[in-house]
Design a protein around this motif. Structure first.
Motif, mmCIF file in Angstrom:
data_model
loop_
_atom_site.group_PDB
_atom_site.id
_atom_site.type_symbol
_atom_site.label_atom_id
_atom_site.label_comp_id
_atom_site.label_asym_id
_atom_site.label_seq_id
_atom_site.Cartn_x
_atom_site.Cartn_y
_atom_site.Cartn_z
ATOM 1 N N PRO A 231 42.762 44.095 29.796
ATOM 2 C CA PRO A 231 44.208 43.924 29.833
ATOM 3 C C PRO A 231 44.942 45.238 29.570
ATOM 4 O O PRO A 231 44.322 46.235 29.159
ATOM 5 C CB PRO A 231 44.468 42.904 28.717
ATOM 6 C CG PRO A 231 43.367 43.143 27.746
ATOM 7 C CD PRO A 231 42.179 43.522 28.580
ATOM 8 N N PRO A 232 46.266 45.248 29.770
ATOM 9 C CA PRO A 232 47.047 46.457 29.503
ATOM 10 C C PRO A 232 46.880 46.926 28.055
ATOM 11 O O PRO A 232 46.864 46.116 27.129
ATOM 12 C CB PRO A 232 48.501 46.003 29.738
ATOM 13 C CG PRO A 232 48.401 44.777 30.582
ATOM 14 C CD PRO A 232 47.099 44.129 30.235
ATOM 15 N N ALA B 159 47.321 36.316 35.330
ATOM 16 C CA ALA B 159 46.282 35.278 35.265
ATOM 17 C C ALA B 159 46.589 34.165 36.263
ATOM 18 O O ALA B 159 45.687 33.668 36.957
ATOM 19 C CB ALA B 159 46.178 34.719 33.856
ATOM 20 N N LYS B 160 47.837 33.790 36.354
ATOM 21 C CA LYS B 160 48.253 32.744 37.299
ATOM 22 C C LYS B 160 48.015 33.198 38.741
ATOM 23 O O LYS B 160 47.481 32.449 39.556
ATOM 24 C CB LYS B 160 49.729 32.413 37.080
ATOM 25 C CG LYS B 160 50.255 31.344 37.992
ATOM 26 C CD LYS B 160 51.717 31.062 37.699
ATOM 27 C CE LYS B 160 52.259 30.053 38.695
ATOM 28 N NZ LYS B 160 53.693 29.829 38.505
ATOM 29 N N ARG B 161 48.410 34.428 39.041
ATOM 30 C CA ARG B 161 48.227 34.937 40.404
ATOM 31 C C ARG B 161 46.754 35.079 40.761
ATOM 32 O O ARG B 161 46.339 34.738 41.869
ATOM 33 C CB ARG B 161 48.959 36.269 40.569
ATOM 34 C CG ARG B 161 50.461 36.110 40.502
ATOM 35 C CD ARG B 161 51.239 37.340 40.968
ATOM 36 N NE ARG B 161 50.679 38.627 40.698
ATOM 37 C CZ ARG B 161 51.017 39.416 39.669
ATOM 38 N NH1 ARG B 161 51.893 39.017 38.768
ATOM 39 N NH2 ARG B 161 50.473 40.608 39.537
ATOM 40 N N TYR C 208 42.712 34.049 44.332
ATOM 41 C CA TYR C 208 41.279 34.224 44.535
ATOM 42 C C TYR C 208 40.393 33.252 43.768
ATOM 43 O O TYR C 208 39.170 33.371 43.822
ATOM 44 C CB TYR C 208 40.855 35.646 44.131
ATOM 45 C CG TYR C 208 41.733 36.733 44.669
ATOM 46 C CD1 TYR C 208 41.930 36.907 46.034
ATOM 47 C CD2 TYR C 208 42.381 37.606 43.795
ATOM 48 C CE1 TYR C 208 42.747 37.912 46.518
ATOM 49 C CE2 TYR C 208 43.191 38.623 44.270
ATOM 50 C CZ TYR C 208 43.375 38.768 45.635
ATOM 51 O OH TYR C 208 44.181 39.774 46.103
ATOM 52 N N ASP C 209 40.991 32.360 43.004
ATOM 53 C CA ASP C 209 40.251 31.442 42.143
ATOM 54 C C ASP C 209 39.447 32.201 41.082
ATOM 55 O O ASP C 209 38.337 31.820 40.726
ATOM 56 C CB ASP C 209 39.350 30.516 42.956
ATOM 57 C CG ASP C 209 39.007 29.246 42.198
ATOM 58 O OD1 ASP C 209 39.787 28.855 41.297
ATOM 59 O OD2 ASP C 209 37.957 28.639 42.478
ATOM 60 N N ILE C 210 40.035 33.286 40.577
ATOM 61 C CA ILE C 210 39.403 34.087 39.524
ATOM 62 C C ILE C 210 39.943 33.647 38.170
ATOM 63 O O ILE C 210 41.143 33.764 37.923
ATOM 64 C CB ILE C 210 39.675 35.590 39.724
ATOM 65 C CG1 ILE C 210 38.929 36.101 40.955
ATOM 66 C CG2 ILE C 210 39.270 36.385 38.482
ATOM 67 C CD1 ILE C 210 39.211 37.552 41.309
ATOM 68 N N PRO C 211 39.050 33.176 37.295
ATOM 69 C CA PRO C 211 39.461 32.860 35.926
ATOM 70 C C PRO C 211 39.336 34.120 35.066
ATOM 71 O O PRO C 211 38.282 34.387 34.482
ATOM 72 C CB PRO C 211 38.458 31.789 35.507
ATOM 73 C CG PRO C 211 37.221 32.138 36.292
ATOM 74 C CD PRO C 211 37.691 32.767 37.580
ATOM 75 N N ILE C 212 40.392 34.913 34.990
ATOM 76 C CA ILE C 212 40.324 36.244 34.375
ATOM 77 C C ILE C 212 39.830 36.204 32.932
ATOM 78 O O ILE C 212 39.243 37.172 32.452
ATOM 79 C CB ILE C 212 41.691 36.974 34.496
ATOM 80 C CG1 ILE C 212 41.545 38.465 34.210
ATOM 81 C CG2 ILE C 212 42.733 36.335 33.597
ATOM 82 C CD1 ILE C 212 40.766 39.226 35.235
#
Length: 192
Positions: free
Chosen positions: A8-9, A132-134, A139-143
């Motif tokens: 994360p940032p 996280a939503k985007r 891409y269906d990525i669960p960050i």
């Protein structure tokens, strides 16, 4: 060798990735640098471009497409971005996730961007929720799923030099012939 540095940032991605590239004589590709190049291509400042990206999904997708292409076609590179580990998939030799508590990251961001810590914390929280939503939608990525990473560090517990030294040692000890512990990236839709 292909290494990815994600997080994360304010987690120390840029510092660590640049240090890894230098220590291991690899190229360094930064998602942030590509984002700034894309902004310049459109004659926008990074801030203007970031605001535009909130309403135009083509920007995220173009950035991610470029990073995915680099990850799947180049060797001897350290790729740094929030999604680098996911975008590189099984092409990555070592995937690294860096993190720190929000208070620590907000303080780093506030110092770096010369702003109030409370403002940095709130902006960072909102940014992470939005991303996280985007990522899930695009891409269906669960960050938040860190199971694909080989190394996960809380950078608040060690200084930048110690984090770098530790990761360099781990990478140098990496044996590509041992693939039993590799965490495959499955279920991701690369809809660039």
């Amino acid at each position: 060798m292909l290494l990815t540095v994600s997080g994360p940032p304010g987690s120390g991605k840029s510092t660590t990735a640049a240090g890894l590239a230098e220590a291991l004589d690899l190229d360094h590709v930064s998602g942030g640098d590509i984002f700034r190049e894309m902004a310049a291509e459109r004659d926008m400042t990074p801030v203007e471009f970031n605001e535009h990206a909130e309403t135009d999904d083509r920007i995220d997708r173009e950035l991610d497409r470029r990073l995915h292409e680099i990850a799947t076609t180049r060797e001897d590179v350290v790729i740094e971005s929030r999604l680098a580990g996911w975008l590189a998939g099984d092409a990555a030799d070592v995937r690294i996730w860096l993190d720190a508590p929000i208070e620590v990251r907000a303080a780093r961001i506030a110092d770096r961007e010369d702003k109030d810590v409370d403002r940095a914390r709130e902006e960072t929280r909102r940014r992470e929720e939005s991303e996280a939503k985007r990522y899930r939608e695009y891409y269906d990525i669960p960050i938040a799923d860190l199971s694909i990473y080989d190394v996960v560090y809380n950078t608040a517990r060690w200084g930048p030099e110690s984090v770098l030294e530790s990761i360099v040692s781990l990478v140098e000890a990496y044996d590509p012939d041992l693939d039993e512990g590799k965490h495959p990236v499955e279920g991701v839709r690369y809809d660039f």
